[in-house]
Structures are given as structure tokens and as C-alpha cells.
Motif scaffolding. Sequence first.
Motif, PDB file in Angstrom:
ATOM      1  N   ASP A   1       4.855   7.265  11.989  1.00  0.00           N
ATOM      2  CA  ASP A   1       5.684   6.602  11.185  1.00  0.00           C
ATOM      3  C   ASP A   1       7.323   6.839  11.415  1.00  0.00           C
ATOM      4  OD1 ASP A   1       3.680   4.939   9.623  1.00  0.00           O
ATOM      5  OD2 ASP A   1       3.159   6.842   8.731  1.00  0.00           O
TER       6      ASP A   1
ATOM      7  N   VAL B   1       0.834  -1.176  -0.014  1.00  0.00           N
ATOM      8  CA  VAL B   1       0.070   0.011  -0.170  1.00  0.00           C
ATOM      9  C   VAL B   1       0.766   1.466   0.110  1.00  0.00           C
ATOM     10  CG1 VAL B   1      -1.657   1.368   1.379  1.00  0.00           C
ATOM     11  CG2 VAL B   1      -1.622  -1.583   1.286  1.00  0.00           C
ATOM     12  N   PHE B   2       0.850   2.140  -0.795  1.00  0.00           N
ATOM     13  CA  PHE B   2       1.277   3.619  -0.877  1.00  0.00           C
ATOM     14  C   PHE B   2       0.205   4.483  -0.167  1.00  0.00           C
ATOM     15  CE2 PHE B   2       3.336   1.220  -4.531  1.00  0.00           C
ATOM     16  CZ  PHE B   2       4.340   1.887  -4.527  1.00  0.00           C
ATOM     17  N   ARG B   3       0.935   5.174   0.728  1.00  0.00           N
ATOM     18  CA  ARG B   3       0.130   6.188   1.841  1.00  0.00           C
ATOM     19  C   ARG B   3       0.833   7.264   2.152  1.00  0.00           C
ATOM     20  NH1 ARG B   3       1.426   5.657   7.013  1.00  0.00           N
ATOM     21  NH2 ARG B   3       2.284   3.752   7.621  1.00  0.00           N
ATOM     22  N   ARG B   4       0.339   8.147   2.678  1.00  0.00           N
ATOM     23  CA  ARG B   4       0.939   9.485   3.147  1.00  0.00           C
ATOM     24  C   ARG B   4       1.612   9.016   4.419  1.00  0.00           C
ATOM     25  NH1 ARG B   4      -0.976  15.437   1.970  1.00  0.00           N
ATOM     26  NH2 ARG B   4       1.023  15.718   3.340  1.00  0.00           N
TER      27      ARG B   4
ATOM     28  N   GLU C   1       3.763   0.307   2.167  1.00  0.00           N
ATOM     29  CA  GLU C   1       4.066  -0.593   3.486  1.00  0.00           C
ATOM     30  C   GLU C   1       3.524  -1.978   2.986  1.00  0.00           C
ATOM     31  OE1 GLU C   1       1.895   0.786   6.793  1.00  0.00           O
ATOM     32  OE2 GLU C   1       0.044   0.290   5.879  1.00  0.00           O
TER      33      GLU C   1
ATOM     34  N   LEU D   1       5.647   9.932   1.798  1.00  0.00           N
ATOM     35  CA  LEU D   1       4.979   8.765   1.068  1.00  0.00           C
ATOM     36  C   LEU D   1       5.629   7.725   1.562  1.00  0.00           C
ATOM     37  CD1 LEU D   1       3.899   9.997  -2.428  1.00  0.00           C
ATOM     38  CD2 LEU D   1       2.525  10.067  -0.337  1.00  0.00           C
ATOM     39  N   CYS D   2       4.769   6.639   1.639  1.00  0.00           N
ATOM     40  CA  CYS D   2       5.791   5.430   2.217  1.00  0.00           C
ATOM     41  C   CYS D   2       4.779   4.363   1.519  1.00  0.00           C
ATOM     42  CB  CYS D   2       5.785   5.057   3.523  1.00  0.00           C
ATOM     43  SG  CYS D   2       4.210   4.500   4.419  1.00  0.00           S
TER      44      CYS D   2
END
Length: 82
Positions: free
Chosen positions: A18, A10-13, A63, A60-61
Motif C-alpha cells: 500500500d 472497507v477498513f483494513r490494515r 478503501e 489502517l486505511c
Amino acid sequence: MSQDVGRRRVFRRLGSADAPAVARLARAARQAAIAFLPDLHTPAEDVAFYERQISCGIGLCVEESGEVLGFALGQGQDRKST
């Protein structure tokens, strides 16, 4: 059959929560790439640095199963200094 079946990346802010994971990942990458340089900061200082960076920029990351696998930080204006 691939072991990745059923896993979702999943890409998310990034959020402030974090920062510890980002700091650990950055430290591990730095150690792998330039291990000959001395550590100038403690792990706690790394976390504080990434907390500030996440709070004043766009991050962005990616995970998987709740684990941060990679990240990118964009430059933002430091809201605390303006």
C-alpha cells in the motif's frame, strides 16, 4: 438515488504493497493544504518513507473498489534500529 449504492468502503490494515498509494495520497493532501512550501522529497523517497512507517507501526486505511481513500499510521518501534 445515490450513486454510492453497491459500493463498499472497507477498513483494513495497511501492508507494504500500500506504500505507493499512501505516498500519492499524502503528497496530494500536502499539495492541497500547503502548496506554498517546496517539495523536499521525490515521489520515490515518499514511497520509501511510507514503506518504513508501515513496516514498523500500525497502519489502517479505508478503501473503495481497491483504491485507498484515506489512511492513519500509528507510532511503532523501528525494528531495524533495535
